[in-house]
Design a protein around this motif. Structure first.
Motif, PDB file in Angstrom:
ATOM      1  N   VAL A 196       0.879  -1.168   0.000  1.00 34.85           N
ATOM      2  CA  VAL A 196       0.000   0.000   0.000  1.00 34.85           C
ATOM      3  C   VAL A 196       0.913   1.213   0.000  1.00 34.85           C
ATOM      4  O   VAL A 196       1.789   1.341   0.855  1.00 34.85           O
ATOM      5  CB  VAL A 196      -0.930   0.001   1.227  1.00 34.85           C
ATOM      6  CG1 VAL A 196      -1.768   1.265   1.256  1.00 34.85           C
ATOM      7  CG2 VAL A 196      -1.815  -1.239   1.220  1.00 34.85           C
ATOM      8  N   THR A 197       0.715   2.112  -0.967  1.00 39.33           N
ATOM      9  CA  THR A 197       1.593   3.269  -1.084  1.00 39.33           C
ATOM     10  C   THR A 197       0.829   4.494  -1.565  1.00 39.33           C
ATOM     11  O   THR A 197      -0.136   4.369  -2.316  1.00 39.33           O
ATOM     12  CB  THR A 197       2.761   2.968  -2.052  1.00 39.33           C
ATOM     13  OG1 THR A 197       3.597   4.115  -2.150  1.00 39.33           O
ATOM     14  CG2 THR A 197       2.271   2.586  -3.422  1.00 39.33           C
ATOM     15  N   PHE A 198       1.261   5.651  -1.113  1.00 44.11           N
ATOM     16  CA  PHE A 198       0.696   6.911  -1.574  1.00 44.11           C
ATOM     17  C   PHE A 198       1.501   7.484  -2.732  1.00 44.11           C
ATOM     18  O   PHE A 198       1.147   8.490  -3.306  1.00 44.11           O
ATOM     19  CB  PHE A 198       0.630   7.931  -0.419  1.00 44.11           C
ATOM     20  CG  PHE A 198      -0.500   7.661   0.527  1.00 44.11           C
ATOM     21  CD1 PHE A 198      -1.741   8.244   0.325  1.00 44.11           C
ATOM     22  CD2 PHE A 198      -0.337   6.806   1.605  1.00 44.11           C
ATOM     23  CE1 PHE A 198      -2.798   8.006   1.187  1.00 44.11           C
ATOM     24  CE2 PHE A 198      -1.390   6.553   2.475  1.00 44.11           C
ATOM     25  CZ  PHE A 198      -2.622   7.145   2.265  1.00 44.11           C
ATOM     26  N   LYS A 199       2.604   6.838  -3.062  1.00 51.01           N
ATOM     27  CA  LYS A 199       3.466   7.281  -4.160  1.00 51.01           C
ATOM     28  C   LYS A 199       3.096   6.522  -5.429  1.00 51.01           C
ATOM     29  O   LYS A 199       2.384   5.527  -5.401  1.00 51.01           O
ATOM     30  CB  LYS A 199       4.933   6.997  -3.828  1.00 51.01           C
ATOM     31  CG  LYS A 199       5.419   7.652  -2.575  1.00 51.01           C
ATOM     32  CD  LYS A 199       5.717   9.096  -2.805  1.00 51.01           C
ATOM     33  CE  LYS A 199       6.321   9.695  -1.543  1.00 51.01           C
ATOM     34  NZ  LYS A 199       6.816  10.997  -1.709  1.00 51.01           N
ATOM     35  N   ASP A 200       3.619   6.990  -6.548  1.00 54.43           N
ATOM     36  CA  ASP A 200       3.381   6.311  -7.816  1.00 54.43           C
ATOM     37  C   ASP A 200       3.993   4.922  -7.809  1.00 54.43           C
ATOM     38  O   ASP A 200       4.983   4.657  -7.132  1.00 54.43           O
ATOM     39  CB  ASP A 200       3.994   7.101  -8.973  1.00 54.43           C
ATOM     40  CG  ASP A 200       3.230   8.384  -9.250  1.00 54.43           C
ATOM     41  OD1 ASP A 200       2.033   8.442  -8.914  1.00 54.43           O
ATOM     42  OD2 ASP A 200       3.832   9.315  -9.795  1.00 54.43           O
ATOM     43  N   VAL A 201       3.387   4.051  -8.599  1.00 53.74           N
ATOM     44  CA  VAL A 201       3.871   2.693  -8.789  1.00 53.74           C
ATOM     45  C   VAL A 201       4.106   2.503 -10.275  1.00 53.74           C
ATOM     46  O   VAL A 201       3.268   2.868 -11.095  1.00 53.74           O
ATOM     47  CB  VAL A 201       2.829   1.660  -8.288  1.00 53.74           C
ATOM     48  CG1 VAL A 201       3.306   0.250  -8.553  1.00 53.74           C
ATOM     49  CG2 VAL A 201       2.532   1.874  -6.815  1.00 53.74           C
ATOM     50  N   ASN A 202       5.243   1.932 -10.620  1.00 55.42           N
ATOM     51  CA  ASN A 202       5.569   1.673 -12.011  1.00 55.42           C
ATOM     52  C   ASN A 202       5.486   0.173 -12.265  1.00 55.42           C
ATOM     53  O   ASN A 202       6.157  -0.601 -11.584  1.00 55.42           O
ATOM     54  CB  ASN A 202       6.984   2.195 -12.317  1.00 55.42           C
ATOM     55  CG  ASN A 202       7.331   2.054 -13.766  1.00 55.42           C
ATOM     56  OD1 ASN A 202       6.481   2.186 -14.637  1.00 55.42           O
ATOM     57  ND2 ASN A 202       8.591   1.778 -14.039  1.00 55.42           N
ATOM     58  N   VAL A 203       4.658  -0.230 -13.228  1.00 53.42           N
ATOM     59  CA  VAL A 203       4.529  -1.639 -13.610  1.00 53.42           C
ATOM     60  C   VAL A 203       4.877  -1.739 -15.081  1.00 53.42           C
ATOM     61  O   VAL A 203       4.296  -1.043 -15.912  1.00 53.42           O
ATOM     62  CB  VAL A 203       3.092  -2.168 -13.379  1.00 53.42           C
ATOM     63  CG1 VAL A 203       2.972  -3.612 -13.842  1.00 53.42           C
ATOM     64  CG2 VAL A 203       2.694  -2.036 -11.917  1.00 53.42           C
ATOM     65  N   GLU A 204       5.830  -2.605 -15.396  1.00 48.81           N
ATOM     66  CA  GLU A 204       6.232  -2.815 -16.783  1.00 48.81           C
ATOM     67  C   GLU A 204       6.220  -4.295 -17.101  1.00 48.81           C
ATOM     68  O   GLU A 204       6.640  -5.113 -16.282  1.00 48.81           O
ATOM     69  CB  GLU A 204       7.649  -2.291 -17.030  1.00 48.81           C
ATOM     70  CG  GLU A 204       7.798  -0.805 -16.853  1.00 48.81           C
ATOM     71  CD  GLU A 204       9.226  -0.340 -17.082  1.00 48.81           C
ATOM     72  OE1 GLU A 204       9.950  -0.992 -17.870  1.00 48.81           O
ATOM     73  OE2 GLU A 204       9.611   0.658 -16.480  1.00 48.81           O
ATOM     74  N   GLU A 205       5.745  -4.618 -18.291  1.00 46.18           N
ATOM     75  CA  GLU A 205       5.807  -5.999 -18.755  1.00 46.18           C
ATOM     76  C   GLU A 205       7.137  -6.189 -19.464  1.00 46.18           C
ATOM     77  O   GLU A 205       7.534  -5.381 -20.312  1.00 46.18           O
ATOM     78  CB  GLU A 205       4.655  -6.312 -19.701  1.00 46.18           C
ATOM     79  CG  GLU A 205       4.604  -7.761 -20.082  1.00 46.18           C
ATOM     80  CD  GLU A 205       3.324  -8.150 -20.814  1.00 46.18           C
ATOM     81  OE1 GLU A 205       3.188  -9.325 -21.138  1.00 46.18           O
ATOM     82  OE2 GLU A 205       2.477  -7.266 -21.050  1.00 46.18           O
ATOM     83  N   LEU A 206       7.836  -7.237 -19.080  1.00 42.17           N
ATOM     84  CA  LEU A 206       9.126  -7.517 -19.692  1.00 42.17           C
ATOM     85  C   LEU A 206       8.925  -8.160 -21.057  1.00 42.17           C
ATOM     86  O   LEU A 206       8.160  -9.110 -21.188  1.00 42.17           O
ATOM     87  CB  LEU A 206       9.946  -8.464 -18.810  1.00 42.17           C
ATOM     88  CG  LEU A 206      10.395  -7.898 -17.472  1.00 42.17           C
ATOM     89  CD1 LEU A 206      10.937  -9.006 -16.588  1.00 42.17           C
ATOM     90  CD2 LEU A 206      11.447  -6.834 -17.689  1.00 42.17           C
ATOM     91  N   ALA A 207       9.595  -7.636 -22.056  1.00 46.83           N
ATOM     92  CA  ALA A 207       9.574  -8.256 -23.388  1.00 46.83           C
ATOM     93  C   ALA A 207      10.537  -9.432 -23.356  1.00 46.83           C
ATOM     94  O   ALA A 207      11.626  -9.340 -22.796  1.00 46.83           O
ATOM     95  CB  ALA A 207       9.999  -7.242 -24.443  1.00 46.83           C
TER      96      ALA A 207
END
Length: 104
Positions: A83-94
């Protein structure tokens, strides 16, 4: 332990962690970066939530994850909830990013 010994120890731990990352990255489909941790995972769900006061936070749930944390003795985790109030970065690996360079 001197400051130099501590720095040498931390450098060795980081190198060991990087080598482990390099060995396991091909097993995972996603990279998730939060304000405090970096994860590799095969299943991720990101849900924005709102508090009663109108603040937005994020709930991230992952399963089958590997955690980038040199102080953790066990980096493989079955289930993770962040749980976070900051941005979350999600990337799909090629898959091409995961393949080692060709040898000549």
């Amino acid at each position: 332990m001197s400051a130099e010994d501590l720095e040498k120890y931390e450098t060795e731990m980081e190198l060991q962690l990087y080598r482990e990352y390099r060995d396991v990255v091909g097993l995972f489909q996603y990279v998730v970066e939060t304000e405090r941790r970096f994860y590799l995972t095969n299943s991720v769900r990101l849900e924005p939530r709102t508090t009663e006061g109108g603040d937005v936070y994020f709930e991230v749930t992952m399963s089958d994850a590997w955690v980038w944390d040199m102080y953790r003795p066990a980096r493989f985790v079955r289930n993770v909830r962040v749980v976070t109030f900051k941005d979350v970065n999600v990337e799909e690996l090629a898959k091409s990013e995961l393949e080692p360079p060709p040898t000549t």
